[in-house]
Design a protein around this motif. Structure first.
Motif, PDB file in Angstrom:
ATOM      1  N   ILE A 167      67.551  50.480 104.499  1.00 29.30           N
ATOM      2  CA  ILE A 167      67.573  51.806 103.392  1.00 29.30           C
ATOM      3  C   ILE A 167      67.738  53.054 103.095  1.00 29.30           C
ATOM      4  N   SER A 188      57.628  45.128  98.934  1.00 33.81           N
ATOM      5  CA  SER A 188      56.388  46.139  99.981  1.00 33.81           C
ATOM      6  C   SER A 188      57.863  46.961 100.434  1.00 33.81           C
ATOM      7  N   ASP A 189      58.591  46.751 101.214  1.00 33.30           N
ATOM      8  CA  ASP A 189      59.935  47.045 101.593  1.00 33.30           C
ATOM      9  C   ASP A 189      60.271  47.965 101.050  1.00 33.30           C
ATOM     10  N   GLU A 191      60.800  48.158  97.194  1.00 30.97           N
ATOM     11  CA  GLU A 191      60.621  48.501  95.737  1.00 30.97           C
ATOM     12  C   GLU A 191      60.216  50.450  95.871  1.00 30.97           C
ATOM     13  N   GLN A 192      60.090  51.079  97.088  1.00 33.63           N
ATOM     14  CA  GLN A 192      60.268  52.512  95.830  1.00 33.63           C
ATOM     15  C   GLN A 192      61.675  52.875  96.205  1.00 33.63           C
ATOM     16  N   ILE A 193      61.925  52.041  96.509  1.00 32.65           N
ATOM     17  CA  ILE A 193      64.180  53.074  96.463  1.00 32.65           C
ATOM     18  C   ILE A 193      64.474  51.997  95.254  1.00 32.65           C
ATOM     19  N   LEU A 194      63.965  51.732  94.160  1.00 34.12           N
ATOM     20  CA  LEU A 194      63.791  51.000  93.103  1.00 34.12           C
ATOM     21  C   LEU A 194      63.868  51.522  92.221  1.00 34.12           C
ATOM     22  N   ASP A 195      65.202  51.179  90.746  1.00 35.20           N
ATOM     23  CA  ASP A 195      64.818  51.896  90.027  1.00 35.20           C
ATOM     24  C   ASP A 195      64.230  50.755  88.795  1.00 35.20           C
ATOM     25  N   VAL A 211      59.791  50.891  87.623  1.00 37.29           N
ATOM     26  CA  VAL A 211      58.456  50.428  88.933  1.00 37.29           C
ATOM     27  C   VAL A 211      57.438  50.975  89.022  1.00 37.29           C
ATOM     28  N   ASP A 212      57.879  52.408  88.032  1.00 36.97           N
ATOM     29  CA  ASP A 212      56.704  53.405  87.570  1.00 36.97           C
ATOM     30  C   ASP A 212      55.742  53.179  86.403  1.00 36.97           C
ATOM     31  N   ARG A 215      53.686  50.423  87.662  1.00 37.94           N
ATOM     32  CA  ARG A 215      52.567  50.785  88.818  1.00 37.94           C
ATOM     33  C   ARG A 215      51.869  51.693  87.393  1.00 37.94           C
ATOM     34  N   MET A 220      48.735  48.808  89.922  1.00 38.91           N
ATOM     35  CA  MET A 220      49.593  47.873  91.405  1.00 38.91           C
ATOM     36  C   MET A 220      50.582  48.581  91.687  1.00 38.91           C
ATOM     37  N   SER A 221      50.934  48.553  93.502  1.00 40.74           N
ATOM     38  CA  SER A 221      52.737  47.793  93.627  1.00 40.74           C
ATOM     39  C   SER A 221      52.719  46.812  93.267  1.00 40.74           C
ATOM     40  N   GLU A 224      52.296  43.685  94.567  1.00 38.27           N
ATOM     41  CA  GLU A 224      50.736  43.237  94.223  1.00 38.27           C
ATOM     42  C   GLU A 224      50.670  42.396  93.327  1.00 38.27           C
TER      43      GLU A 224
END
Lengths: 232, 121
Positions: A167, A188-189, A191-195, A211-212, A215, A220-221, A224
């Protein structure tokens, strides 16, 4: 934001089975995009079409204005879902082969990543574990200076610490002119780096959002939401 | 530097909040150079575009500023960052009261708990 990939009304039938049904997508440059969907939803079919390994039944797809072919192969760096490398070759021989094949290949970057992940370039590929083979494949793909990186399940077989390294490799390699399209089940591993995420189900794009946005709207993430949308 | 991110909330405001907290508590000093977008992205494990957006939002509020070619800096005036943290504290306090209300406590009882908790420390 300039456009890198466009597909319009893309349909792919395998006999009577429809794998992709009228998919239209635009992917701009400088984005990291997750292609998410349950097994058999059409992710790999889409990826294979954009690499020119399959031809669509209907519709069109262009990368940087070109249909999949010779021009797009120099722009797209592809990590397939299964290894195609010769297992009798050493890692170093494979690196040299990539140098011959791709003018945009950066061997110094490949050797640096191999060293960071403690992989000896002089060993034969067949002596490596499944996880280490996957690391080699990913290193080769990320060492190209491509415009579109297409990663089919890049982190499935590796341990969590290596997942973090992969990542951070993707983030470090970020380039505003290039995009990364990756398919995975391990949402979940990653998703934080995805636009943006694209949910695909039964060959249809169900959702294409940031992603934002997901959320914000759902509280939810992405992981989820996926479990909720695709609940059995 | 560590970042704590809640997976159920958008990432962008969380990056903003945590930078404001570090400015308000003096960890990041006025006119000090911030980490680059890429450094934040790598240490937080998030998308560089998201970090860029967070920095732009903080810039719009006058909390940080950019210098062409040399990156992002903390504004000389830290009042706005402190205001942001104050708002955050207020909303967290409201959340806490809501949770305690849900447990059947009225506001005066909650205040009593807070008071006792303080003295027990």
């Amino acid at each position: 934001m300039s456009e890198l990939l466009r597909c319009e009304n893309l349909t792919k039938n395998y006999g009577r089975i429809t794998a992709l049904n009228n998919v239209s997508l635009v992917i701009p440059r400088g984005k990291i995009i997750g292609l998410l969907g349950p097994n058999g939803s059409g992710k790999t079919t889409l990826i294979k079409i954009l690499n020119g390994l399959l031809t669509p039944t209907e519709g069109s797809l262009t990368i940087d204005g070109f249909k999949p072919g010779v021009e797009t192969k120099s722009r797209v760096s592809y990590l397939p879902d299964s290894s195609y490398l010769n297992s009798w070759m050493t890692v170093e021989q494979i690196v040299n082969m990539f140098v011959d094949f791709y003018p945009d290949f950066r061997p110094e970057l490949a050797y640096k990543m191999l060293k960071n992940l403690d992989i000896d370039p002089s060993v034969k590929l067949k002596t490596l574990s499944k996880g280490n083979k996957e690391k080699v494949c990913l290193i080769l793909v990320m060492s190209r200076n491509a415009q579109l990186y297409v990663l089919d399940e890049p982190i499935a077989g590796v341990d969590p610490a290596t997942r973090d390294y992969i990542i951070s490799t993707i983030i470090n390699n970020y380039n505003p002119d290039a995009s990364v399209l990756l398919s995975t089940h391990l949402i979940s591993d990653i998703e934080q780096i995805l636009d943006e995420v694209i949910f695909i189900n039964k060959g249809v794009v169900e959702l294409h959002k940031t992603v934002d946005e997901i959320r914000e709207e759902n509280g939810m993430s992405v992981d989820e939401l996926f479990r909720e949308v695709f609940r059995w | 530097m560590s970042w704590k991110l809640d997976k159920t909330r958008p990432i962008c405001p969380q990056i903003c909040e945590q930078i404001c907290v570090r400015i308000a508590n003096g960890e990041f000093k006025p006119n000090e150079r911030l980490m680059s977008v890429r450094e934040v992205a790598v240490t937080a494990g998030v998308n560089p575009n998201t970090v860029q957006k967070s920095f732009e939002q903080l810039d719009a509020k006058g909390i940080i500023y950019s210098v062409r070619g040399s990156g992002w800096f903390v504004s000389a005036e830290t009042v706005t960052a402190k205001d942001e943290v104050d708002q955050l504290v207020r909303s967290k306090t409201a959340d806490y009261f809501d949770q305690m209300n849900a447990l059947g406590m009225d506001n005066s009882e909650i205040k009593q708990y807070v008071k006792e908790w303080n003295t027990n420390e």
